[in-house]
Design an enzyme around this catalytic site. Sequence first.
Site, PDB file in Angstrom:
ATOM      1  N   ASP A  22      -5.814 -12.132   2.933  1.00 29.02           N
ATOM      2  CA  ASP A  22      -6.415 -11.231   1.940  1.00 29.02           C
ATOM      3  C   ASP A  22      -5.854 -11.620   0.580  1.00 29.02           C
ATOM      4  O   ASP A  22      -4.863 -12.348   0.481  1.00 29.02           O
ATOM      5  CB  ASP A  22      -6.061  -9.769   2.269  1.00 29.02           C
ATOM      6  CG  ASP A  22      -6.641  -8.786   1.244  1.00 29.02           C
ATOM      7  OD1 ASP A  22      -7.771  -9.010   0.783  1.00 29.02           O
ATOM      8  OD2 ASP A  22      -5.960  -7.803   0.903  1.00 29.02           O
ATOM      9  N   SER A  23      -6.474 -11.070  -0.462  1.00 30.36           N
ATOM     10  CA  SER A  23      -5.962 -11.296  -1.818  1.00 30.36           C
ATOM     11  C   SER A  23      -4.607 -10.624  -2.009  1.00 30.36           C
ATOM     12  O   SER A  23      -3.990 -10.806  -3.056  1.00 30.36           O
ATOM     13  CB  SER A  23      -6.951 -10.720  -2.825  1.00 30.36           C
ATOM     14  OG  SER A  23      -7.046  -9.326  -2.632  1.00 30.36           O
ATOM     15  N   CYS A  49     -10.856  -9.593   3.680  1.00 31.02           N
ATOM     16  CA  CYS A  49     -11.111  -9.324   2.270  1.00 31.02           C
ATOM     17  C   CYS A  49     -12.624  -9.378   2.064  1.00 31.02           C
ATOM     18  O   CYS A  49     -13.243 -10.409   2.334  1.00 31.02           O
ATOM     19  CB  CYS A  49     -10.415 -10.393   1.429  1.00 31.02           C
ATOM     20  SG  CYS A  49     -10.735 -10.273  -0.335  1.00 31.02           S
ATOM     21  N   GLU A 104      -1.547  -2.760  -4.925  1.00 29.13           N
ATOM     22  CA  GLU A 104      -0.597  -3.889  -4.964  1.00 29.13           C
ATOM     23  C   GLU A 104       0.748  -3.462  -5.572  1.00 29.13           C
ATOM     24  O   GLU A 104       1.794  -3.991  -5.221  1.00 29.13           O
ATOM     25  CB  GLU A 104      -1.173  -5.046  -5.791  1.00 29.13           C
ATOM     26  CG  GLU A 104      -2.271  -5.828  -5.095  1.00 29.13           C
ATOM     27  CD  GLU A 104      -1.802  -6.589  -3.867  1.00 29.13           C
ATOM     28  OE1 GLU A 104      -0.742  -7.222  -3.918  1.00 29.13           O
ATOM     29  OE2 GLU A 104      -2.514  -6.530  -2.846  1.00 29.13           O
ATOM     30  N   CYS A 112     -13.664  -2.477   0.386  1.00 29.58           N
ATOM     31  CA  CYS A 112     -12.514  -3.321   0.020  1.00 29.58           C
ATOM     32  C   CYS A 112     -11.377  -2.934   0.955  1.00 29.58           C
ATOM     33  O   CYS A 112     -11.153  -1.738   1.199  1.00 29.58           O
ATOM     34  CB  CYS A 112     -12.132  -3.053  -1.436  1.00 29.58           C
ATOM     35  SG  CYS A 112     -10.569  -3.798  -1.930  1.00 29.58           S
ATOM     36  N   HIS A 130      -8.291  -2.941   0.598  1.00 28.54           N
ATOM     37  CA  HIS A 130      -7.176  -2.182   0.008  1.00 28.54           C
ATOM     38  C   HIS A 130      -7.449  -0.672   0.060  1.00 28.54           C
ATOM     39  O   HIS A 130      -6.519   0.122   0.001  1.00 28.54           O
ATOM     40  CB  HIS A 130      -6.979  -2.573  -1.464  1.00 28.54           C
ATOM     41  CG  HIS A 130      -6.264  -3.873  -1.680  1.00 28.54           C
ATOM     42  ND1 HIS A 130      -6.823  -5.091  -1.357  1.00 28.54           N
ATOM     43  CD2 HIS A 130      -5.035  -4.153  -2.202  1.00 28.54           C
ATOM     44  CE1 HIS A 130      -5.976  -6.068  -1.674  1.00 28.54           C
ATOM     45  NE2 HIS A 130      -4.882  -5.520  -2.189  1.00 28.54           N
TER      46      HIS A 130
HETATM   47  N1  DGL Z   1      -8.938  -6.564  -0.288  1.00 26.45           N
HETATM   48  C1  DGL Z   1      -9.890  -7.222  -1.147  1.00 26.45           C
HETATM   49  C2  DGL Z   1     -11.303  -6.859  -0.709  1.00 26.45           C
HETATM   50  O1  DGL Z   1     -11.491  -6.429   0.414  1.00 26.45           O
HETATM   51  C3  DGL Z   1      -9.542  -6.935  -2.553  1.00 26.45           C
HETATM   52  C4  DGL Z   1     -10.216  -7.831  -3.500  1.00 26.45           C
HETATM   53  C5  DGL Z   1      -9.485  -8.065  -4.777  1.00 26.45           C
HETATM   54  O2  DGL Z   1      -8.393  -8.645  -4.730  1.00 26.45           O
HETATM   55  O3  DGL Z   1     -10.043  -7.712  -5.812  1.00 26.45           O
HETATM   56  O4  DGL Z   1     -12.258  -7.024  -1.434  1.00 26.45           O
END
Ligand code: DGL
Length: 259
Positions: free
Chosen positions: A9-10, A72, A150, A182, A184
């Site tokens: 993931d990011s 993600c 984050e 998302c 997150h």
């Molecule tokens: N967890 C990522 C998602 O599902 C976050 C994306 C991001 O870093 O903007 O889209």
Amino acid sequence: MHNPIGIFDSGVGGTSIWKEIHTMLPSEDTIYLADSKNAPYGAKSKEQILQLSIKNTELLLEKNCKLIVVACNTATTNAIDYLRSNYKVPFIGIEPAIKPAAFHTKTKKVGVLATKGTLSSSLFHNTSKMFAEGIEVFEQEGKGLVDLVEAGQVDSEEMRNLLQTYVNPMLEQGMDCLVLGCTHYPYVIPVLKEILPTNITIIDSGEAVARQTKAVLIKNGMKISESRTSKHNFYSNAPIMVLQDLVKGPSITINYLDF
Ligand code: DGL
């Protein structure tokens, strides 16, 4: 096949997916990459998201992962077609759960909270078109939410205010289902539940991704059949405190890695 499942993931958000996968597949080892140094992906160009997804995939392949979960929405909607065509392992992606929301809504009005990168992707548009016929879909960019998760500020005043600002217009328009697009965002469900009227259903895709991961492992003869204690290695390219707060348990190691 005892090679690990790779997940990326990011940042820390995909751990919400890791939890579902670990619950459904407790004997499988996992390797998780949190690319927090480059979060948020949502504001980046398609090309940048693609390059970051390639970098994460190649690292997981170096670590001998047998299957990769793109945990993600932003990376899935922008890069999974490329990844599937260019690497041999199976890929599982995650997309906003429009289909279950379209099935569930009574008002025929559904809200989607996601990143700009997801909302502007053609994969998201195609999915919406395919599954949301006759349904009004309100798209809302969750600007700033990923940064707060984050930073470990899941329950902060700032988070509460941002969420309120984002859901209000959709509530005024009559949505009865809110899709979390998302990975997150599942971490803010407790705050959302305080803000939203009780008749609003929150829908996320975590369990569906775990179910799909299990099905693909079985189909490819990769699923571990015996019951065993599994190992879980998490790597982050940013300070690891937030990850340590979100993921706890036996056989888990969390390390800093510059990738
Ligand atoms: N967890 C990522 C998602 O599902 C976050 C994306 C991001 O870093 O903007 O889209």
